[in-house]
Design a protein around this motif. Sequence first.
Motif, short mmCIF file in Angstrom:
data_model
loop_
_atom_site.label_atom_id
_atom_site.label_comp_id
_atom_site.label_asym_id
_atom_site.label_seq_id
_atom_site.Cartn_x
_atom_site.Cartn_y
_atom_site.Cartn_z
N ASN A 1 7.59 8.67 -9.79
CA ASN A 1 7.67 8.34 -8.37
C ASN A 1 7.08 6.95 -8.08
N THR B 1 -2.44 0.47 -4.57
CA THR B 1 -2.12 -0.80 -3.94
C THR B 1 -1.60 -1.73 -5.02
N GLU C 1 -2.93 7.38 -5.18
CA GLU C 1 -2.72 6.38 -4.14
C GLU C 1 -2.96 5.01 -4.75
N HIS D 1 0.85 -1.18 0.00
CA HIS D 1 0.00 0.00 0.00
C HIS D 1 0.90 1.24 0.00
N LEU D 2 0.88 2.00 -1.09
CA LEU D 2 1.73 3.17 -1.22
C LEU D 2 1.00 4.42 -0.75
N SER D 3 1.72 5.29 -0.08
CA SER D 3 1.16 6.59 0.27
C SER D 3 0.85 7.35 -1.01
N GLY D 4 -0.05 8.33 -0.89
CA GLY D 4 -0.38 9.14 -2.05
C GLY D 4 0.86 9.82 -2.62
N GLN D 5 1.03 9.67 -3.94
CA GLN D 5 2.19 10.25 -4.62
C GLN D 5 1.79 11.55 -5.30
N SER E 1 9.17 3.82 -6.48
CA SER E 1 8.70 3.17 -5.27
C SER E 1 8.43 1.68 -5.51
N GLU F 1 -6.16 1.78 -7.66
CA GLU F 1 -5.64 3.14 -7.56
C GLU F 1 -6.78 4.11 -7.30
N GLU G 1 -2.95 13.78 -6.93
CA GLU G 1 -2.36 12.84 -5.97
C GLU G 1 -2.88 11.46 -6.33
#
Length: 261
Positions: A60, A127, A125, A31-35, A64, A78, A123
């Motif tokens: 980014n 998974t 976000e 789970h990536l933080s909002g880019q 990641s 997303e 932004e």
Amino acid sequence: MSVNRVNPPSVHNPSDQITQVVTVDGRRLAHLSGQVAQDAEGRLVGPGDHEAQAERIARNLDASLAALGATRNDIVKETVYVVGYTPELLPAIFGPLRAGVREAPASTLVGVTSLFAPEYLLEVEVTAALPVEGRGTPAWREEQDLEAALTRRAWEDPDFAERLEREPAKALASMGVHLAPGVNVQVRLQKRDTLYYVVPPAKRPDEPDRREPVNLMDLWRSGDNFVWMLPERLKTQLLAMRRSFHEARTGTTATRSDHEA
């Protein structure tokens, strides 16, 4: 251990850029933080420009995910937050986000009045379902430099090889490599049983270097695999491409020694 993407016929799917249902069986999820459109130093990229910010966000995400042995093809869900959304912005947003991507994720787009700071317009976000350890991580990811990784992937993945010749910019983007504006890359693949040489045009020692396109394959350790065709004056952009691969692979910013490699 699989990822399944389904578009039920009874549910309208507005675009081939998204998938209605994604199931994940036996895979680790990241789970990536909002880019947002920040460079490695935290500076805004692309003020006032949705497309430029989407391009930076894609970079980014690549960096990641590469740190986890994954790519944007492994994204299963997303959420895209857009300031000032209108339908006309869709190509500018999803063009960069889907460049080089074969597998569309489940996707939600949300129009918002603002993000954490007014200059940021997007932004994203996500998974991702990570490749299976020991099985799903492609060997090309273990290569230290762009040329070796690109060669290995082209030989091991026929679909990627075809895309590399047809749409090299998108193929390179799937590896975390991004071209500078105005740079065109042409890749010519060789078969394993083919060998040829490219000899530069002869010139007298007192003649200046010529400006016509030159074959850089020997200079970049790819003489037995593929050919880069670039004007010599674009060497700095080629170095930047190599750095972007390194950064995507390691999730870090290249050092000065990487720049000069």
